[in-house]
Enzyme design. Structure first.
Site: not given
Ligand code: GLY
Length: 365
Positions: A270, A219
């Site tokens: 993230t 992310t």
């Molecule tokens: N933060 C990215 C996810 O959990 O998909």
């Protein structure tokens, strides 16, 4: 029978392959930003908040939730636009596209790690402060730049979220090319993960296989403020490696993986998305800033909140990271787990130059 390393591949997102998440070595501490000082052991409930060093802000600013090398690559094209006072959204989009189009980044866009079935499904969101409008796509397949599609959802529809097949059809209607997003490197990692999931199935890894790989973290958040003080943000990801097909993380959910308020600031997340969703993480950060916390204090506050709702550090074997910027361009970054060699980072660019900030963590691993 070869031992299969189930645990390793079942861990939630984390970013350091040498980290162990098992409890005995973990200490709950607060590392104060800048001072690098460990406070004595304390319970989650007692964790000191608001210890982050206050920084002077400057705008325009563009920042991302990465360190030096990605930060330089990602921010350069966006900064070029921002310093010429071009569109803030164009600046953030071109920067987010850098990671999305780069096959070397295995957590975002093209080259991202796939779901359980070996299919890359991408999530992305965008939010624009002046209109408080937003758009997102979730579980979209075959499109390298989901943040650009999210922007079109915001600008060219009355909707906010488009998902899966509908998102793909919408993208194609706007001229996006459908492509295979699974690189050979990502396919090999997926195959290794499948082969090591269980010793009760028929898949066997090769004898000479190297199975020391973790599930890489992913992310990226890109946040920015233009010369007029308008604020916007983007979050984009390929989500949790090996996820159940159709799983949607926090990144495309407004208020979770991204939130912007033009009077206050912006935040992005993230890490393990489920924890960010159930705390409305980025919204939480922005609202704490509205109440007067610095971005650093607010990022630490959401990390503490996540630890608390899990019943304390003993139950936390995952990681989440938050970045934030307030209206005056002051930045903050904190994550739940870390250590001296694994501190959360963000990179930013202002008229004063490019800088990397190492933030704070709440649980030492
Ligand atoms: N933060 C990215 C996810 O959990 O998909």
């Amino acid at each position: 029978m070869r031992l299969k390393n189930m645990l390793k591949f079942r861990l939630p997102i984390k970013s350091n392959s040498n980290q162990t998440i098992m409890g005995s070595r973990r200490k709950f501490i607060q590392k104060t930003l800048g001072l690098g000082m460990a406070l004595p052991l304390m319970s989650t409930k007692m964790a000191s908040l608001g210890l982050g060093k206050k920084r002077d802000g400057e705008v325009p600013i563009i920042l991302c939730s990465r360190g030096e090398s990605w930060g330089k690559k990602v921010l350069a094209p966006g900064w070029e636009k921002l310093q010429k006072n071009e569109s803030l959204l164009d600046a953030l989009e071109v920067s987010a596209n850098v990671t999305e189009l780069d096959p070397d980044d295995m957590s975002v866009g093209y080259g991202g790690l796939p779901n359980e079935d070996g299919v890359v499904q991408l999530d992305a969101s965008i939010m624009y402060g002046p209109t408080h409008n937003c758009g997102s796509v979730a579980g979209i397949e075959g499109i390298k730049t989901p943040s650009s599609v999210a922007r079109l959802v915001m600008e060219r529809t009355n909707h906010i979220h488009l998902v899966g097949e509908g998102a793909l059809r919408f993208a194609k209607a706007h001229g996006f090319k459908e492509e295979d997003l699974l690189t050979d490197k990502a396919r090999r990692m997926w195959l290794r993960w499948k082969e090591n999931l269980s010793d009760k199935d028929d898949r066997l890894p090769p004898e000479d296989g190297d199975y020391g790989l973790d599930r890489p973290t992913g992310t990226i958040n890109v946040l920015g403020i233009d010369q007029e003080g308008n604020i916007a943000g983007i979050t984009t990801t390929s989500g949790l490696f090996g996820k159940i097909p159709g799983r949607i993380g926090d990144s495309p959910i407004i208020g979770a993986g991204l939130y912007v308020d033009n009077e206050v600031g912006a935040a992005g997340a993230t890490g393990l998305g489920e924890e960010v969703i159930r705390t409305c993480g980025s919204f939480y950060v922005v609202e704490r800033m509205r109440e007067g916390m610095s971005p650093q204090e607010a990022c630490e506050a959401i990390c503490k909140r996540i630890i608390d709702i899990n019943g304390g550090e003993k139950n936390v074997d995952f990681n989440d990271k938050f970045v934030a910027v307030n209206k005056s361009g002051e930045v903050g970054v904190a994550q739940i787990q870390g250590n001296d060699n694994w501190k959360p980072e963000l990179a930013y660019q202002t008229p004063s130059g490019f800088k990397v900030v190492k933030g704070s963590y709440l649980i030492e691993v």
